[in-house]
Design an enzyme around this catalytic site. Sequence first.
Site, PDB file in Angstrom:
ATOM      1  N   TRP A 242      10.607 -44.444  39.037  1.00 32.20           N
ATOM      2  CA  TRP A 242      10.209 -43.858  40.326  1.00 32.20           C
ATOM      3  C   TRP A 242      10.176 -44.927  41.412  1.00 32.20           C
ATOM      4  CZ3 TRP A 242       4.657 -43.041  42.284  1.00 32.20           C
ATOM      5  CH2 TRP A 242       3.816 -44.078  41.887  1.00 32.20           C
ATOM      6  N   GLU A 372      -1.432 -45.334  35.176  1.00 31.09           N
ATOM      7  CA  GLU A 372      -1.122 -45.255  33.751  1.00 31.09           C
ATOM      8  C   GLU A 372      -2.268 -45.690  32.844  1.00 31.09           C
ATOM      9  OE1 GLU A 372       3.698 -45.955  34.063  1.00 31.09           O
ATOM     10  OE2 GLU A 372       2.338 -47.687  34.116  1.00 31.09           O
TER      11      GLU A 372
END
Length: 652
Positions: A242, A372
């Site tokens: 991304w 994350e």
Amino acid sequence: MTDVPCPLAVKVELEEPVQHTYSLDTHKGIFIHTLSSASATATQSLYSHRHYPNLMVMEILLERQVTSQEPVTVKLVSSFTPQSKDIRFEAGPDYRGGSHIQGQTTAAEYPGGSCPTVHLIWTPVPVTLMLPPEHSQARWGFILVAASSLDSAEASFDEGLNLMATGSLRPSHEKAWQELWLQSKVEVTGSESLCKALIGCMFYLLSAFPSIHDTSSSFGGVSPGGLSNGGEGQDYWGHVFWDQDIWMYPGIALFYPKLARAVLEYRVGTIDGAKDNAQKQGYKGLKFPWESAVSGREVCPEDIYGQQEIHINGDVTLAFQHYLYLTEDLSMFREGLGSEVIYGVADYWVSRVTWKPEDQKYHLLGVMPPDEYYYNVNDSVYTNTVAKLGLQFAVELAELLQHSVPKEWQAVAEYIKIPFDEEHQYHPEYDGYIKGHPVKQADTVLLGYPLGLPMSPEVRRNDLEAYEPVTDPHGPAMTWGMFAIGWLELGEAEKAQLLLEKCFNNIQGPFQVWSESSDGSGAVNFLTGMGGFLQAVLFGYTGFRVQKDCLAFSPLLPNDVCELCVRGVNYLGSQMDWLLRKEEVCIILREQEGSAGNTKPCNLQVVLKASGTKIPLTPGKAQVQTCSLNMQLFRAGFTHEINLTVSVLIRN
């Protein structure tokens, strides 16, 4: 990423004591190593050709400093061996005096896939070079080509030899860089360190993109570290994340519609892989991989990221939406198959959500947010928001292209849950997030920018204040630029500047190379961090927001920046130069020799949001407006706006 040995990996040595100087000419795209002794100067120049992407060049210039009857000799110490851990090389037939090796990769990208072939042809590098007594200087050139077929390698080598023979090798490279810099420039007055950082960001980002004249369709996307060669896994194996679509793309797209389109075409080229990913997960449509290579099939070595970090789909479609609003280039969506990407992702979201009757909402369950540190959570606020925006854009594009609109797209877009804490008036990162728990990187703060989720200034402030103190100070470099943009939106330039200054801990001297983490660890030449930093200036200081009907802007400069010059902003086929000072904005619409990208230039006007005053932009004539600025730039005659206090640029 495949490890390819370089025959031009050469260290230059003189026989007598020398002083070493290293420099990087970002204007010309050349790295220079100079060795100076009492009797001679040796200059080694290295560059990857800006116009011919398969071509790398090393030049040696040897100059005599004193008159002498003795020759001057330099040693060229090579570290090259024709071996790679990823490719089985074997010698090929020499070509036009050039050495040649060829080989196939030892592994395919995915089971059943092909193993690509690599060809290297180069001019042999001697052990020594000598400047005869009767000469005051001499120059030598060496070229290397890399290609996936013998025909392509030979054609590129021919081109390199022809350029050398005509004396055009270096001039053609410098001309290509000059052309790029004429189309864009970001400069600040008042902060030398900021100015250097911005030049470095633009240079390294542009170096990772293809030539603006490249028609080969061979662009393989941009990895977080570009083509840098870090430790095992440190460079992310050259995979595309991304990072490309959210962090690097916006700053480049603002100036170069052709390079922006190359990013989109890369994603279009991976549609088949994205279909395969979705089917393997049991869903419809397209699921772009968390880590992408050539095919678009998931190549992340750990399954959980490909399975759960599904916000990548929304990140990809946001780049397409950004491109359409900047260019109105519908050919990218018709003939360029961009519509297949948008519709395919919309179908994925519809098949991926779960409807819960108790709250009458759609939910995305079992996901990993951009942060994350957490996984297998429900309703990541970032993921759900990019899904909502992607579905809304799919509806908009379908109507524009007169394509039927599945009612499910609209229904999911309208009823997908966007987590919000009514008591504390802020957005929790996901359903069940406990306020104050640590986060890895920018996540929820991205709702304001780049996602543009409507919210009150109070909520925007609450989000910033909730996550800033709990964000890992050693997290990825792009984070603080997004916090800075948020504070600039709220008019707090000095608070924004303090956060932006944290980024300087990631910049390694003397060549402004970014590390992923502030302690120097992580990806080498971390382009993601550079992209986030560049956006903080291009979209933070200016307040630029690329919207459906206008380019909005609301400039605000911190105290130590007197002036910001942004040259070459490309909007609806027109190029503009912007000069921002504390109390005024100057906009110059460039005279157009031809259209940019695939868009014909249109008439533009500035609209002052507070008063509604409209100021037409005339090519070659500066328009100056005093602040406070809230403007919109519109296409004249349409509801396109620039807002001064916020202004909008619109078309006439």
